[in-house]
Structure formats: C-alpha cells, structure tokens
Scaffold this motif. Sequence first.
Motif, short mmCIF file in Angstrom:
data_model
loop_
_atom_site.label_atom_id
_atom_site.label_comp_id
_atom_site.label_asym_id
_atom_site.label_seq_id
_atom_site.Cartn_x
_atom_site.Cartn_y
_atom_site.Cartn_z
N LEU A 192 -7.97 -6.65 -2.57
CA LEU A 192 -6.98 -7.72 -2.62
C LEU A 192 -7.50 -8.99 -1.95
O LEU A 192 -8.34 -8.94 -1.05
CB LEU A 192 -5.69 -7.29 -1.92
N SER A 193 -6.96 -10.11 -2.39
CA SER A 193 -7.21 -11.41 -1.76
C SER A 193 -5.90 -11.91 -1.16
O SER A 193 -4.82 -11.49 -1.59
CB SER A 193 -7.72 -12.42 -2.79
N PRO A 194 -5.95 -12.81 -0.18
CA PRO A 194 -4.72 -13.36 0.39
C PRO A 194 -3.87 -14.03 -0.70
O PRO A 194 -4.40 -14.66 -1.61
CB PRO A 194 -5.22 -14.38 1.41
N PRO A 195 -2.56 -13.91 -0.62
CA PRO A 195 -1.68 -14.52 -1.63
C PRO A 195 -1.67 -16.04 -1.51
O PRO A 195 -1.84 -16.60 -0.43
CB PRO A 195 -0.31 -13.94 -1.29
N THR A 196 -1.45 -16.70 -2.65
CA THR A 196 -1.41 -18.16 -2.66
C THR A 196 -0.04 -18.71 -3.08
O THR A 196 0.22 -19.89 -2.92
CB THR A 196 -2.48 -18.73 -3.60
N THR A 197 0.82 -17.86 -3.64
CA THR A 197 2.17 -18.27 -4.05
C THR A 197 3.19 -17.28 -3.50
O THR A 197 2.82 -16.19 -3.02
CB THR A 197 2.29 -18.30 -5.59
N GLU A 222 5.29 -15.55 -5.25
CA GLU A 222 5.27 -14.37 -6.10
C GLU A 222 4.12 -13.44 -5.69
O GLU A 222 4.30 -12.22 -5.58
CB GLU A 222 5.11 -14.77 -7.58
N GLU A 223 2.95 -14.02 -5.47
CA GLU A 223 1.80 -13.21 -5.03
C GLU A 223 2.06 -12.61 -3.65
O GLU A 223 1.59 -11.49 -3.36
CB GLU A 223 0.54 -14.06 -5.00
N PHE A 224 2.76 -13.34 -2.80
CA PHE A 224 3.06 -12.83 -1.46
C PHE A 224 3.82 -11.51 -1.56
O PHE A 224 3.48 -10.53 -0.87
CB PHE A 224 3.88 -13.85 -0.69
N THR A 225 4.82 -11.45 -2.42
CA THR A 225 5.58 -10.21 -2.59
C THR A 225 4.69 -9.10 -3.15
O THR A 225 4.68 -7.97 -2.64
CB THR A 225 6.78 -10.46 -3.53
N GLU A 226 3.94 -9.43 -4.20
CA GLU A 226 3.08 -8.42 -4.84
C GLU A 226 2.04 -7.87 -3.88
O GLU A 226 1.83 -6.64 -3.79
CB GLU A 226 2.40 -9.04 -6.06
N VAL A 227 1.36 -8.74 -3.15
CA VAL A 227 0.30 -8.32 -2.23
C VAL A 227 0.89 -7.50 -1.07
O VAL A 227 0.30 -6.49 -0.65
CB VAL A 227 -0.48 -9.55 -1.71
N SER A 228 2.03 -7.95 -0.55
CA SER A 228 2.65 -7.23 0.57
C SER A 228 3.00 -5.80 0.18
O SER A 228 2.84 -4.86 0.98
CB SER A 228 3.91 -7.96 1.03
N ILE A 229 3.47 -5.62 -1.06
CA ILE A 229 3.80 -4.27 -1.55
C ILE A 229 2.54 -3.44 -1.74
O ILE A 229 2.47 -2.26 -1.35
CB ILE A 229 4.61 -4.37 -2.87
N GLU A 230 1.53 -4.06 -2.34
CA GLU A 230 0.32 -3.30 -2.70
C GLU A 230 -0.52 -2.92 -1.48
O GLU A 230 -1.12 -1.83 -1.46
CB GLU A 230 -0.51 -4.12 -3.68
N VAL A 231 -0.59 -3.77 -0.47
CA VAL A 231 -1.45 -3.48 0.68
C VAL A 231 -0.79 -2.51 1.65
O VAL A 231 -1.46 -1.91 2.50
CB VAL A 231 -1.84 -4.79 1.40
N ALA A 232 0.53 -2.34 1.53
CA ALA A 232 1.23 -1.43 2.43
C ALA A 232 0.83 0.02 2.15
O ALA A 232 0.50 0.39 1.02
CB ALA A 232 2.74 -1.59 2.25
#
Length: 463
Positions: free
Chosen positions: A207-212, A214-224
């Motif tokens: 994963l890469s750090p979120p930039t929007t 929408e990405e913030f939600t997606e990344v937070s779910i996936e990295v957990a």
Amino acid sequence: MKKILFLPMILLLVLLFAACSGSDNEVNSGNDDQNNDQNNDQEQNNDEEQNNEQSADVPDRDFAAEGLPEYNQAIGDLEETTLEVWMAADYIDEAPVQDAIAEFMEVYPNINVETAGHTWGDMQDQVRLAVNGGAPPDLAHFHAFSMGNQGLAEPVDDLWEEWGAEEEFLPGAVDNVTWEGTKYGVPIDINTTFYLYNTEMFEEKNLSPPTTLEEFTEVSIEVADLDQGRYGFVPAASTWGLHGWMVSEGAEILTEEDGEWSTNFTDEKVLDVVKTYTDIATEHKVGPLPPAQARQSDHPVAMFGNERAAAIISGPFDISRIENEFPEMFDKVGTALLPGSGKGSVAGGGSMFVPKDSENREASFELMKWIISDKYAIRMADEMGRHPVKAHMYENELYADPLLEPFIETLQHAEQYYLEAFPEANSAYSDAFRNVFDGADIEEAFTEAQEKAEEALARSSNE
C-alpha cells in the motif's frame, strides 16, 4: 588743641579700614566665583556619575552573532522588576525555554522571572480568572488572536513597530497573534498536521499513503489486521485536528463578512468530512473510539508507537516524541501529506502575550523576543519538535530531514482554527464532534451545535 588733633586720626583710621575692607571684599568675591565654578563642576560630575549609575552598562558582546536580540537599554535601565510568566507545562520545563529565560536574566540582572506551568487546555480560563480578579501574570502562553478577541490581551503593535522584525516571520505565525488587524503577542512556534504511517505495515500490504478521503477509508480498512490487534488508523476527538481535514478538503466552518462572523457546521462538505473521519471507528471498526479525555494527542501516539495502529494524523512535535519514547520502531516511520482534494491543513503552534492590565508590558515583550531568538528557536526545534516562526530558520540543516518534507510543504498553506476565538461556539462544535463518536446522528448533532453557536455569536456581537 588735643581735640583738634584727635579727629583727623579717627578719620584716617576709618578710611584705612574702609580701604582694607574693600580690598578684602574683592578678594573674597573672586574666591566666591572660583568656589561657585568648582561647585558647579562638582555638581555636574555628580550628575554624570548618578546618570552612569542609573544607566546599566551594555554587555561587551555581539548579540546578533550569537543569534540573540540586540541589547535593549530601556529594559536595562528599568528598576528591579519581577515578571510572572505562565506557559504550557510541556514548554516551560524544557531546557531551551529555561535556558533562554536564564540568559535573559543574566543580561538584564534587574529583571527577575518567575515561571509557572499550566495545562494548555486550561490556560485561557486561568488567564480570564486572573485578569478579572485584577492580578494578571505579566506573560502568558496560548493563541494570542483568541485572547485579543476576548479582551484578555494587551495590543502590542507599537512594540512590533519598534522591533521592526515582522518581515522575518512566516505569515501563518503572525496570524496566530493577529485579530482584526491588531497584534496581541509574539508567536513562539508553528506547526501543522500530516499523515504518519508505519512503512513496514504498508509494505506488507503493498500500500501507499492515501491522497484523497476515499483512499483514506480504503487504505485504513485494508492495512488493518484486527486479528492481530492492529488498527488501520487512530482518530482523535479534537476539533483542532479535525480542522486540518476541513482545510485540506476546502470546507469552511466559520466565515466573516463586514465584521460579522457566522458558522457553517451543517454545510455538506463539513458533514462529509466528519462522517468519513468518524466512520473509521463507528462504522468500519478499523479505528478505536477516542478516549473521553480533554487531551486527545496522547492516545494516537501511544497506539502508533506500540505498533497497534498503522497510521495517525499528527505534527512534527510527535516525530520527536516517537523518536524519544519509541526508538525501537522509529526507523519504520514514514510521512505524507494529509489526504484531501486540496492543499494545506490546520495551522498550529502557540504564541505568547501580555495579559490585559499587566504593568510590565515592555519587559515581557523583550523576554518574548529572547525565547524565540535564533539561538533558542533552533534548539526548540531540535530538542522539543517545536518549530520556528521565522522563515530563514528553515535554511538550517535540520530541515533536510525527509520526514519533515510534508510538514514544510503543508506549512505554506496551513490555516488558523479561528473558531477558538469564540469559546461558546467552539464548545458547541466540539461537543457535537464528540457526540458523533458516542453514537449521535451527525446531522442532528451539528444542527444543534449550529443553533447554539449562532446564539453565542449574536451575544458576542452585541456586547
């Protein structure tokens, strides 16, 4: 015959006595003039000696070369003065601040500084009580723009003009001490918020750090990894921190037109940001609920430092804190810009000000200049993670650190959290935000907060 001879003898003696008297008077007159000249010279010398005693000796030092303010003769000539200084507890006990105050007293031995530490969140209430009680401290630490709007700080435009240093400061730093065109203090440090993440955890998930958002939600779910007790993100119930997201997304909670302020808590953009942020904990369950405590910064840092969370939002001050408190994981820390559709974040940091009716305004202002001088500002940055308010300080090699790149970039677009200048409205907004984490409906909570805030602003404008 004897009588005739006696009279001329008497006349002769009288004439001789008069002549001698005249001669003595001329001599005495000359002596008096000489004595008067000597007395005048002595009085002049005494006056000069007295003036020399009253005027403090200028220390034989190149203050500018040392990164310090030039010697202020007017302060050196003050009578013995004691300054009562109130600062946040996590500043006043730190070596750079203590050393700045100690050296100030060495240079100005006629000034004694007594310090006290207060909790940051309690500072404005403590100052208000002191001012209303007729016993204000001489210098205090908070957001001077807020204290100026509340009538709790002395204007210091004249001292700024005499100093002539405004062009050295970052605009965001000057904003922290300015309300409606008047300066009420001197900024002590400046910061803003950005994204901190665990590079190892992100690499594991590719994963890469979120930039929007929408990405913030997606990344937070996936990295957990909840099975391993790892959250994707740690939210905080801080409206100051939330404001960074508002700025980044272009949402405005407070507007001003022709001197009239109004709130926009129910604006669609505002509610969208609140929902995205709180849903991480309340809906998606990949973030813990913030603890019910006034200080919201400790919990995210502890979770991140103990590797129980993959990411947090914080400022440069917590980079230093993580390095000191969690050195075993510090090499895993990465930083990125705050997710959002625009640029910027919340402008942070604090300022020093002279509380209303303090009797030692000039000496307090001089002490402020010493605390933020180049010599101690760079130490505050290096040792405390509290960063300078003067632009040229960012040429220091300290800012070649890649971890600080998002901070430096964001700082150029950071905006003040001006709602803090209206305590009642701010309290209504903060309560609504907290209530959403506790299960309240977002729209209902912020509609109620809007009504309370508008009532408070109306009362404020009528006072």
